[in-house]
Design a protein around this motif. Structure first.
Motif, mmCIF file in Angstrom:
data_model
loop_
_atom_site.group_PDB
_atom_site.id
_atom_site.type_symbol
_atom_site.label_atom_id
_atom_site.label_comp_id
_atom_site.label_asym_id
_atom_site.label_seq_id
_atom_site.Cartn_x
_atom_site.Cartn_y
_atom_site.Cartn_z
ATOM 1 N N ARG A 182 0.819 -1.221 0.000
ATOM 2 C CA ARG A 182 0.000 0.000 0.000
ATOM 3 C C ARG A 182 0.847 1.263 0.000
ATOM 4 N NH1 ARG A 182 -3.870 -1.079 5.036
ATOM 5 N NH2 ARG A 182 -2.020 -2.185 5.807
ATOM 6 N N GLY A 183 2.142 1.084 -0.171
ATOM 7 C CA GLY A 183 3.036 2.232 -0.149
ATOM 8 C C GLY A 183 3.682 2.464 1.198
ATOM 9 N N GLU A 184 3.392 1.589 2.169
ATOM 10 C CA GLU A 184 3.990 1.743 3.492
ATOM 11 C C GLU A 184 5.465 1.339 3.466
ATOM 12 O OE1 GLU A 184 2.626 -2.586 3.504
ATOM 13 O OE2 GLU A 184 1.972 -0.671 2.646
ATOM 14 N N PRO A 185 6.260 1.849 4.400
ATOM 15 C CA PRO A 185 7.656 1.421 4.488
ATOM 16 C C PRO A 185 7.735 -0.068 4.828
ATOM 17 C CG PRO A 185 7.248 3.369 5.848
ATOM 18 C CD PRO A 185 5.912 2.845 5.425
ATOM 19 N N THR A 186 8.836 -0.672 4.475
ATOM 20 C CA THR A 186 9.109 -2.046 4.884
ATOM 21 C C THR A 186 10.065 -2.032 6.070
ATOM 22 O OG1 THR A 186 11.023 -2.257 3.418
ATOM 23 C CG2 THR A 186 8.856 -2.835 2.498
ATOM 24 N N ALA A 187 10.159 -3.159 6.744
ATOM 25 C CA ALA A 187 11.122 -3.273 7.844
ATOM 26 C C ALA A 187 12.542 -3.053 7.337
ATOM 27 C CB ALA A 187 10.992 -4.640 8.512
#
Length: 227
Positions: A191-196
């Motif tokens: 969804r466009g969120e950052p990844t770890a």
């Protein structure tokens, strides 16, 4: 061990070791450890050992050194769907862990407002701030203050000010958000969120630290399962 087994005190079921530098493909220690392990296994078997299982490989070796898989492998970070060797790509893995929190408070503030402890962030104009109830007590890195990004209202936002024990703040500008709306701290990125991995890169660490530091007071949910 064989003497203890002969005396009926133990059963020698397997043999294992662990790579030190498997996440650095081509590192000379990988071949050296592989050779030492296979040599030791051969020596022990000649002495009478009958191993049911032999295992040596962590996530990195499982994915990059097929000759070292033997009877078992011990994936760790790969179970999270995260690559153990970012320089070589994802290996087709998909991040399995998503960290979310619901906005607890949303309010309008004037330009020049100091945010969070120490006022290390000041609003440049009239803006909307949102309070996210997750902090370093939950495993959110305090040194990610004014640095790490999250997804809120369909856009990435940088943490505004210092991460507190139980919360942090984001600056929404003029974008709408309501208390109870979901904020995605990190996830697979769909969804466009950052990844770890992005958080790890920003902090100069490894993704292992990001996903394993999330504390026990954060509720867990397992989609599709009842663990």
């Amino acid at each position: 061990a064989l003497k203890a087994e002969a005396a009926g005190r133990v059963r020698v079921a397997g043999v294992m070791s662990h790579f030190a530098c498997a996440d650095e493909p081509g590192h000379p220690s990988v071949a050296a450890q592989f050779g030492a392990f296979t040599g030791m296994v051969e020596f022990a078997e000649k002495a009478g050992a009958r191993f049911e299982v032999r295992h040596l490989s962590n996530s990195a070796a499982t994915l990059t050194a097929p000759e070292a898989r033997f009877d078992l492998v011990r994936p760790g970070i790969a179970v999270y769907g995260l690559t153990p060797v970012p320089a070589l790509g994802t290996f087709g893995l998909r991040p399995a862990m998503t960290l979310v929190a619901d906005a607890a408070l949303v309010k309008r503030v004037p330009a020049g407002s100091g945010v969070s402890y120490g006022h290390t962030y000041h609003t440049e104009r009239d803006t909307t701030l949102a309070l996210v109830p997750a902090g370093y007590g939950d495993g959110i890195p305090r040194h990610g203050s004014n640095l790490l990004q999250v997804l809120a209202g369909g856009r990435r936002r940088t943490i505004a000010g210092r991460v507190c024990m139980d919360q942090f703040v984001i600056d929404l500008g003029d974008d709408p958000l309501s208390p109870g709306d979901e904020v995605v701290l990190f996830g697979p990125g769909d969804r466009g969120e950052p990844t770890a991995q992005e958080w790890a890169d920003a902090l100069g660490t490894i993704s292992y630290e990001i996903v394993t530091r999330i504390g026990s007071r954060v509720p867990r949910a397992y989609p599709g399962g009842a663990l």
